[in-house]
Design a protein around this motif. Structure first.
Motif, PDB file in Angstrom:
ATOM      1  N   ASP A  79      15.839  21.353 -18.241  1.00 43.15           N
ATOM      2  CA  ASP A  79      15.929  22.617 -19.043  1.00 43.15           C
ATOM      3  C   ASP A  79      14.898  23.766 -18.748  1.00 43.15           C
ATOM      4  O   ASP A  79      15.076  24.750 -18.456  1.00 43.15           O
ATOM      5  N   ARG A  80      13.600  23.174 -18.639  1.00 39.91           N
ATOM      6  CA  ARG A  80      12.507  24.099 -18.502  1.00 39.91           C
ATOM      7  C   ARG A  80      12.551  24.921 -17.178  1.00 39.91           C
ATOM      8  O   ARG A  80      12.368  26.030 -16.823  1.00 39.91           O
TER       9      ARG A  80
ATOM     10  N   TYR B  88      15.663  15.641 -18.879  1.00 34.01           N
ATOM     11  CA  TYR B  88      16.431  16.562 -19.548  1.00 34.01           C
ATOM     12  C   TYR B  88      15.606  18.022 -19.756  1.00 34.01           C
ATOM     13  O   TYR B  88      16.029  18.893 -19.703  1.00 34.01           O
ATOM     14  N   THR B  89      14.563  17.534 -20.712  1.00 36.34           N
ATOM     15  CA  THR B  89      13.547  18.619 -21.188  1.00 36.34           C
ATOM     16  C   THR B  89      13.220  19.437 -20.007  1.00 36.34           C
ATOM     17  O   THR B  89      12.941  20.639 -19.834  1.00 36.34           O
TER      18      THR B  89
ATOM     19  N   GLY C 272      14.870  11.601 -21.453  1.00 33.47           N
ATOM     20  CA  GLY C 272      14.751  12.725 -22.417  1.00 33.47           C
ATOM     21  C   GLY C 272      13.678  13.680 -21.723  1.00 33.47           C
ATOM     22  O   GLY C 272      14.044  14.807 -21.658  1.00 33.47           O
ATOM     23  N   SER C 273      12.760  13.186 -21.156  1.00 31.87           N
ATOM     24  CA  SER C 273      11.874  14.097 -20.535  1.00 31.87           C
ATOM     25  C   SER C 273      12.162  14.692 -19.237  1.00 31.87           C
ATOM     26  O   SER C 273      11.914  15.823 -18.954  1.00 31.87           O
TER      27      SER C 273
END
Lengths: 112, 211
Positions: free
Chosen positions: A54-55, A50-51, A47-48
């Motif tokens: 995205d950033r 992917y986030t 999850g980290s």
């Protein structure tokens, strides 16, 4: 690189992983590469990854696209990532800073 | 059977199938079934079975087909390849396709935990969510083959719970940030941020108290 555009440690790790993976950079492979690079030092969840990706995309350091869905993934598409020229420069700058730090510490005998 | 016809390769106007084409087609079919609601799938299958197996000798054949189909589905789901014999059998009788795709859809063999998947749908856009869940499924399938379903599901849940935190935090930040920026913009247009405005007076008062 403008002020405030420095890469965080996770950003640096993930951007480096995407660079190393080349054409085969998608969520799971990036996660595996990050685990390999930061083994025993940093624990990053999928999850980290992917986030952070995205950033990094919002900052213009990487670009992404979706491939066709594949059966072994339950009919879901892979999201591929590639480092842009700006991202490449950001990694090089980060590595240069890290290199300077190491060189400075070596001078005083802080790093073997 | 229109919805089960394999695409195959076309040569001289006829449809031909190689074992690999067929296996790919089956995997694709299984994947598309996962997206259907269970009730809808059951309805389809029941209709097809009623159409096909009307004679007594057909019923025993249906039973045999079903157990063989389940075996094939489990093989495909564990990431292994079908045997040459199984492939040949599928090529010989098209209705077998229906049986084993149906059995998979109805029994939910080796599906990833749906609730864990749902957690991501709460906080991510659908395409990115599909990519993330697809990554987890891909890895889970490998673990399923190696360690079995319980361990694979445990790993899946662990990853899902570890991953949902950062994803939810980003979602929450965006949720708060957008109204915050809108409020500031509204205040600026209404003159709340000017020198001598009410807000400015309140700020001076706060500074005085703190000083």
């Amino acid at each position: 690189m403008p002020k405030g555009d420095y890469l965080g440690d996770v950003e640096q790790l993930i951007l480096t992983a995407v660079l190393l993976l080349g054409e085969n950079a998608y969520g799971m492979t990036v996660h595996e590469k990050v685990e390999e690079l930061a083994e025993g030092i940093r624990d990053v969840s999928l999850g980290s990854v992917y986030t952070t990706l995205d950033r990094l995309e919002t900052k213009g350091y990487i670009k992404s696209w979706f491939a066709d869905p594949t059966p072994e993934r339950g009919g879901r598409a892979k999201k591929y990532f590639k480092v842009t020229a700006t991202g490449d420069l950001a990694v090089k700058n980060s590595l240069r800073v890290a290199g300077n730090l190491i060189a400075g510490l070596r001078e005083i005998g802080g790093v073997a | 059977m229109r919805w089960l016809l394999p695409s195959g390769k076309r040569a001289n106007g006829n449809i031909e199938h190689t074992p690999i084409d067929l296996e790919l087609q089956l995997r694709r079919q299984l994947a598309s079934y996962r997206r259907l609601r269970l009730g809808e799938v059951r309805e389809r299958i029941t209709r097809e079975i009623l159409m096909r197996y009307t004679e007594p000798w057909d019923l025993s054949r249906a039973e045999e087909n079903l157990s063989w189909s389940i075996k094939c589905v489990q093989t495909l789901h564990s990431g292994s390849h079908l045997t040459g014999e199984d492939r040949a059998r599928i090529l010989m009788g098209r209705d077998d396709l229906l049986q084993y795709v149906a059995s998979e859809a109805m029994t939910g063999v080796d599906q990833a935990p749906a609730l864990a998947e749902f957690l991501f749908y709460l906080f991510l856009d659908s395409k990115t969510c599909d990519a993330l869940v697809g990554d987890l499924n891909q890895r889970r399938r490998f673990l399923l083959q190696r360690f079995g379903r319980r361990q694979a599901n445990f790993w899946y849940w662990t990853q899902a719970l570890r991953s949902v935190g950062p994803v939810a935090w980003v979602w929450l930040r965006k949720l708060i940030l957008r109204p915050g920026v809108t409020l500031l913009a509204w205040m600026a247009t209404r003159g709340f941020l000017r020198d001598g405005s009410l807000l400015d007076l309140v700020w001076d008062w706060v500074k005085k108290i703190r000083g």
